[in-house]
Write a protein that holds these residues in place. Structure first.
Motif, short mmCIF file in Angstrom:
data_model
loop_
_atom_site.label_atom_id
_atom_site.label_comp_id
_atom_site.label_asym_id
_atom_site.label_seq_id
_atom_site.Cartn_x
_atom_site.Cartn_y
_atom_site.Cartn_z
N THR A 3 1.63 -0.89 -0.01
CA THR A 3 -0.12 0.28 0.33
C THR A 3 0.63 1.02 -0.04
O THR A 3 0.23 2.46 -0.44
CB THR A 3 -1.51 -0.26 0.89
N LEU A 4 1.81 1.05 0.98
CA LEU A 4 2.80 2.39 1.09
C LEU A 4 3.56 2.82 -0.36
O LEU A 4 3.78 4.49 -0.67
CB LEU A 4 3.65 2.00 2.28
N CYS A 5 3.69 1.68 -1.18
CA CYS A 5 4.38 2.48 -2.22
C CYS A 5 3.07 2.35 -3.91
O CYS A 5 3.97 3.32 -4.50
CB CYS A 5 4.49 0.25 -3.13
N VAL A 6 1.91 1.94 -3.67
CA VAL A 6 1.09 2.33 -4.27
C VAL A 6 0.89 3.55 -3.74
O VAL A 6 0.69 4.66 -4.72
CB VAL A 6 -0.49 1.80 -3.64
N VAL A 7 0.94 4.12 -2.94
CA VAL A 7 0.26 5.75 -2.30
C VAL A 7 1.97 6.58 -3.45
O VAL A 7 1.58 7.67 -3.60
CB VAL A 7 0.24 5.86 -1.03
N LEU A 8 2.74 5.89 -3.03
CA LEU A 8 3.92 6.89 -3.44
C LEU A 8 4.24 6.60 -5.06
O LEU A 8 4.45 8.48 -5.28
CB LEU A 8 5.50 6.44 -2.94
N ILE A 9 3.37 5.78 -5.95
CA ILE A 9 3.31 6.19 -6.97
C ILE A 9 2.19 6.80 -7.31
O ILE A 9 3.07 7.70 -8.27
CB ILE A 9 2.90 4.49 -7.87
N ILE A 10 1.09 7.19 -6.65
CA ILE A 10 -0.38 8.26 -6.71
C ILE A 10 1.19 9.77 -6.64
O ILE A 10 0.39 10.35 -7.44
CB ILE A 10 -0.88 7.86 -6.03
N LEU A 11 1.82 9.34 -5.76
CA LEU A 11 2.10 11.32 -5.17
C LEU A 11 3.13 11.54 -6.47
O LEU A 11 3.29 13.07 -6.78
CB LEU A 11 2.40 10.52 -3.74
N ALA A 12 3.61 10.53 -6.62
CA ALA A 12 4.84 10.68 -7.58
C ALA A 12 4.42 10.92 -9.34
O ALA A 12 4.66 12.25 -9.84
CB ALA A 12 5.93 9.56 -7.39
N SER A 13 3.21 10.53 -8.86
CA SER A 13 2.89 10.99 -10.49
C SER A 13 1.84 12.19 -10.32
O SER A 13 1.97 12.66 -11.46
CB SER A 13 0.94 9.78 -11.24
N ILE A 14 1.46 12.49 -9.61
CA ILE A 14 0.95 14.21 -9.32
C ILE A 14 1.47 15.20 -9.07
O ILE A 14 1.48 16.01 -10.07
CB ILE A 14 0.28 13.63 -8.05
N VAL A 15 2.86 14.94 -8.60
CA VAL A 15 4.04 15.82 -8.59
C VAL A 15 5.15 16.02 -10.42
O VAL A 15 4.69 17.15 -10.69
CB VAL A 15 5.10 15.31 -7.84
N LEU A 16 4.57 13.97 -10.65
CA LEU A 16 4.93 14.56 -12.15
C LEU A 16 4.48 15.84 -13.17
O LEU A 16 4.76 16.07 -13.89
CB LEU A 16 5.29 13.36 -12.70
N GLY A 17 2.85 15.81 -12.73
CA GLY A 17 1.74 15.98 -13.52
C GLY A 17 2.66 17.33 -13.34
O GLY A 17 2.28 18.57 -14.37
N PHE A 18 1.98 18.67 -12.66
CA PHE A 18 2.69 19.27 -11.63
C PHE A 18 4.08 20.27 -12.56
O PHE A 18 3.76 21.25 -13.15
CB PHE A 18 2.84 19.72 -10.34
N VAL A 19 4.75 18.90 -12.43
CA VAL A 19 6.18 19.22 -12.66
C VAL A 19 6.07 19.54 -14.42
O VAL A 19 6.64 20.59 -15.36
CB VAL A 19 7.58 18.98 -12.74
N VAL A 20 5.60 19.02 -15.28
CA VAL A 20 5.36 19.26 -16.64
C VAL A 20 4.42 20.25 -16.92
O VAL A 20 4.76 20.84 -18.18
CB VAL A 20 4.99 17.99 -17.08
N LEU A 21 3.73 20.54 -16.13
CA LEU A 21 3.16 22.01 -16.51
C LEU A 21 3.82 23.08 -16.58
O LEU A 21 2.83 24.26 -17.28
CB LEU A 21 1.56 21.89 -15.79
N ILE A 22 4.41 22.73 -15.72
CA ILE A 22 4.73 24.20 -15.53
C ILE A 22 6.19 24.40 -16.05
O ILE A 22 6.85 25.85 -16.47
CB ILE A 22 5.62 24.56 -13.50
N GLN A 23 6.52 23.29 -17.11
CA GLN A 23 7.96 23.74 -17.99
C GLN A 23 7.17 24.24 -19.29
O GLN A 23 6.10 25.08 -19.38
CB GLN A 23 8.01 22.07 -18.34
N ASN A 24 8.34 25.49 -20.04
CA ASN A 24 8.07 26.04 -20.92
C ASN A 24 8.18 24.92 -21.88
O ASN A 24 9.10 24.03 -22.10
CB ASN A 24 9.34 26.82 -20.79
N SER A 25 7.41 25.27 -22.72
CA SER A 25 7.76 24.40 -24.21
C SER A 25 8.51 24.69 -25.28
O SER A 25 9.28 25.37 -24.88
CB SER A 25 6.29 24.35 -25.13
#
Length: 99
Positions: A3-25
């Protein structure tokens, strides 16, 4: 632990989404008209940090997925049992009663 591993995957996915969105194209398309100020006051270094963060999060998510797959396989084997040592032999007796 799974369960901890799955929670870490979900959190990392959310952070990855934010990081991708703030990048300049970096490509053309609609954003090419607005990307003229890409070299102003250290924006280049920020882009490098965001790119490294993106790659690091993507690699981390992939590694966590492999760990979860390995852990779920071990959990399944321990519950259901595989191999000849863990199988339970069932014997049926026919007492001759008709239903």
């Amino acid at each position: 632990m799974f369960t901890l591993c799955v929670v870490l995957i979900i959190l990392a996915s959310i952070v990855l989404g934010f990081v991708v969105l703030i990048q300049n194209s970096k490509g053309g398309g609609l954003a090419s008209n607005f990307a003229s100020s890409n070299q102003v006051m250290g924006v280049r270094k920020t882009a490098d940090v965001l790119e490294k963060t993106t790659w690091g999060l993507a690699a981390g998510i992939m590694l966590l997925c492999f760990v979860c797959a390995f852990m779920s396989k071990n959990e399944y084997n321990s519950i259901h049992g595989t191999g000849t040592d863990t199988q339970v032999e069932q014997t049926t007796t026919d007492n001759g009663a008709e239903e």
